[in-house]
Design a protein around this motif. Structure first.
Motif, PDB file in Angstrom:
ATOM      1  N   VAL A   1       0.839  -1.205   0.000  1.00 29.12           N
ATOM      2  CA  VAL A   1       0.000   0.000   0.000  1.00 29.12           C
ATOM      3  C   VAL A   1       0.869   1.247   0.000  1.00 29.12           C
ATOM      4  O   VAL A   1       0.552   2.254  -0.647  1.00 29.12           O
ATOM      5  N   ALA A   2       2.017   1.192   0.708  1.00 25.65           N
ATOM      6  CA  ALA A   2       2.956   2.324   0.705  1.00 25.65           C
ATOM      7  C   ALA A   2       3.460   2.581  -0.698  1.00 25.65           C
ATOM      8  O   ALA A   2       3.571   3.743  -1.145  1.00 25.65           O
TER       9      ALA A   2
ATOM     10  N   PHE B   1      -3.436   3.224   4.138  1.00 27.67           N
ATOM     11  CA  PHE B   1      -2.069   3.127   4.643  1.00 27.67           C
ATOM     12  C   PHE B   1      -2.014   3.433   6.142  1.00 27.67           C
ATOM     13  O   PHE B   1      -1.384   2.703   6.917  1.00 27.67           O
TER      14      PHE B   1
END
Length: 703
Positions: free
Chosen positions: A34-35, A82
């Protein structure tokens, strides 16, 4: 390409670097994936703005603005996702319907801004720094609510995360990320939506300022506070990697899926050399038929808590070396209760086993011979009593002359002889026989399933080994006795007493011989390290015999006197040679050592049956008539007669014999010195008789 374009290009490269760097740290972790998506959305935004601000016309600017919408439309949905992962908001994320809800605004805005013809040249504004844009009502309101609402949710998640965190470093990075992110969001909201609603065109540098602020904060958080290294998942990973215990994760086919750093270090493997390999390859005995518990590791019918717990076994290194370990294994289940595999942990117990063996040695082993000690032997004897077994043989052995050896050669030599005797006993027995030191100079051998022939063979081997052992410094002699428990109800200690009695019968026969041997060796040793030569001893024997006969001693007394002349200085064997032959005057410390030899000689003579009767004379042969001698300081006729005689003849022989520390004097000078010492050092009456022997010329004939 102007400065603004260069700055956006710099942001593009930086965001891509951050995204792939964090993804590289843990490519299989959802958080890192997700980062990466978050930084890609920022990269798309930066990439598009490079060309939008410097576009040659409005149509081109609109094209790049639509491309940029893919980034800024999805940014806040990804950011919320996130933050929830980072803050370990577990329960909501377990609900699959939550993900469409999080990303629904992003999907709607991408549809309108990218796929529809909403973004057009009417929204493009020409500014001195390049093309900019404005969002018309009501999209600006909806977009503002989306940005503001999601920003507040991120802020709320961050606050929850900050309160739950137990790590100071993590709290610092949370505050840093939240503060800079909220600053960037605030600037973006004002310049991107508040100002357009008020029909105030966006200023091109504001976007780059937002990017630079957030980028700087993230970079500082990574370098200063190890951003993401302390997220809940990465905290777990860090703990697993830094644990001193080895860790393995097995799939349900007993194949290795994961290992930690300690495992690799302990077993000397690299990760790729173990992954997908069967766990059996790590065990000393790889055949499950011999170690059935290995096959239980992935047996899902076992208890959920522990399949294996604290089992002591051995693992093999890459080089097939054995490492003793304490091994545990537990089944791992998912949230639905289905088995995932097995978590195995193990710890190197080499030191624990060594300490346990050392403790065992201290408890059950004799520290000198390394045989079993009396505590262990008594436990074995009690087991025999409780079992009522028969045909148990006992051999008792006694090291002849140990006290004499200790007194004459020192306890270090005595211990050396004890160790040799222990080796002889152990090597003469079978592996299953129990050999131990009962105490002092006594040993016991416990033999199961014994008969007379077995005991006789062992005793014969012991005697043969003693004869073959070199004399260093004396021959080893072991008196032995044996007995067998023939009745089940007979107490084993009665058998032990019978073996002891038989041993003492043999010892009486052997003791005299070994004592003479030891004393002979001691006298020879004394002759090589001092001035107690054979000639000196013969002179003393003859002179003392003449003096004893002159004063009317009986024949037994004369024989004792001659024996005393041989052994009076036997205690000197324990005095260091450098003191005995020292050419200069002895120091006070040296004298303290020398003055101990009468007591040592006394103990040595007392330890033998043949010479115990002269021990008292040896003890007092350096006492003075006036009481100023040693070791007891007795005087006059309290000093035994034979001791007084030896004192006179020994003093005379020393005076007329040359030594390195003194020259010899004449017989006349010696006679005058004897007269001078009479009444102080020497018995005056005995001295007078001895001088008469000198004047009669009888002493000359002796010398």
């Amino acid at each position: 390409m102007n400065l603004l374009t260069l700055l956006y290009f710099f942001c593009l490269i930086a965001y891509l670097y951050f995204g792939f760097y964090l993804f590289y740290l843990a490519p299989n972790k959802t958080l890192n994936k997700v980062a990466l998506a978050l930084y890609i959305s920022l990269s798309i935004w930066s990439f598009s703005f490079i060309f939008m601000h410097s576009a040659p016309d409005k149509e081109t600017a609109v094209f790049w603005l639509r491309i940029s919408s893919l980034g800024w439309s999805s940014l806040f949905s990804i950011m919320l996702h996130f933050f929830m992962l980072l803050g370990n908001i577990e329960k909501p994320l377990q609900k699959k319907w939550l993900y469409p809800l999080i990303y629904l605004p992003a999907i709607i805005f991408i549809y309108h801004f990218f796929f529809q013809d909403y973004l057009n040249t009417n929204l493009i504004i020409d500014t001195p720094l390049g093309w900019s844009y404005s969002i018309e009502w009501p999209y600006s309101l909806f977009l503002g609510l989306y940005y503001l609402g999601y920003s507040l949710l991120c802020l709320l998640v961050g606050i929850i995360w900050w309160k739950k965190s137990q790590f100071k470093r993590e709290k610092k990075q949370i505050k840093l990320i939240l503060g800079t992110t909220m600053l960037a969001i605030g600037l973006g909201t004002i310049t991107g939506f508040v100002l357009p609603i008020l029909e105030i065109g966006i200023i091109p540098p504001v976007g780059i300022i937002i990017n630079l602020i957030s980028m700087g904060a993230i970079w500082y958080a990574i370098k200063r506070y190890r951003f993401q290294a302390f997220s809940p998942q990465n905290i777990t990973d860090a703990i697993l990697e830094t644990m001193s215990e080895g860790l393995l994760f097995l799939d349900l086919k007993s194949k290795i899926n994961m290992i930690n750093q300690s495992t690799k270090k302990l077993l000397d493997y690299k990760t790729g050399e173990l992954i997908d390999k069967p766990v059996e390859m790590l065990f000393l005995n790889q055949n499950n038929n011999n170690q059935p518990w290995i096959s239980q590791l992935t047996d899902c019918s076992q208890n959920r808590e522990h399949v294996i717990k604290d089992k002591e076994t051995a693992l093999l290194t890459k080089e097939q070396d054995k490492i003793p370990v304490s091994f545990s294994a537990s089944l791992a289940y998912d949230e639905l209760g289905d088995p995932l595999g097995v978590v195995c942990s193990f710890q190197d117990i080499t030191n624990r086993i060594r300490d346990r063996e050392n403790l065992k040695k201290l408890t059950f082993y004799d520290r000198v011979t390394y045989l079993y000690n009396r505590t262990y032997l008594e436990k074995e004897l009690e087991k025999i009593n409780l079992s009522n077994q028969t045909s148990t043989g006992i051999i008792m052995a006694d090291l002849n002359g140990l006290k004499l050896i200790n007194d004459g050669f020192g306890h270090e030599t005595g211990d050396k002889i004890l160790k040799k005797a222990a080796d002889i006993l152990k090597n003469s027995c079978r592996k299953e026989d129990v050999v131990g030191r009962w105490g002092g100079d006594e040993f016991i051998i416990i033999i199961n399933d014994a008969n007379i022939n077995t005991l006789e063979r062992i005793i014969s081997d012991i005697k043969q080994a003693c004869r073959q052992e070199p004399e260093d410094p004396v021959a080893i002699s072991l008196a032995t006795g044996s007995a067998i428990k023939k009745e089940a109800d007979k107490n084993i200690y009665e058998v032990l007493k019978e073996a002891e009695d038989n041993m003492y019968k043999n010892k009486l026969i052997e003791t005299k011989s070994i004592q003479y041997t030891v004393l002979d060796t001691l006298l020879n040793t004394l002759g090589t390290k001092s001035y107690e030569t054979e000639q000196h001893v013969h002179r003393l024997q003859n002179m003392s015999y003449l003096l004893g006969k002159k004063i009317g001693l009986s024949q037994p007394e004369l024989e004792n006197l001659v024996l005393l002349a041989s052994l009076h200085d036997i205690g000197n064997v324990s005095i260091p040679e450098d003191i005995l032959v020292k050419p200069e005057k002895l120091s006070e410390k040296d004298w303290e050592v020398v003055k101990k030899h009468p007591e040592i000689g006394y103990r040595m003579a007392s330890a033998t049956q043949e010479f115990a009767h002269i021990a008292e004379f040896i003890l007092h042969h350096h006492e003075w008539w006036d009481g100023s001698g040693y070791p007891k300081g007795i005087s006059g006729e309290n000093i035994p007669l034979l001791s007084r005689i030896i004192a006179i003849v020994d003093a005379y022989d020393v005076m007329i014999t040359e030594r390195p520390y003194k020259k010899a004097i004449t017989q006349k000078e010696a006679k005058e010195e004897l007269k001078r010492c009479a009444g102080t050092q020497l018995d005056p009456e005995l001295t007078s008789h001895f001088i008469e022997l000198i004047e009669e010329g009888k002493i000359d004939k002796v010398n």
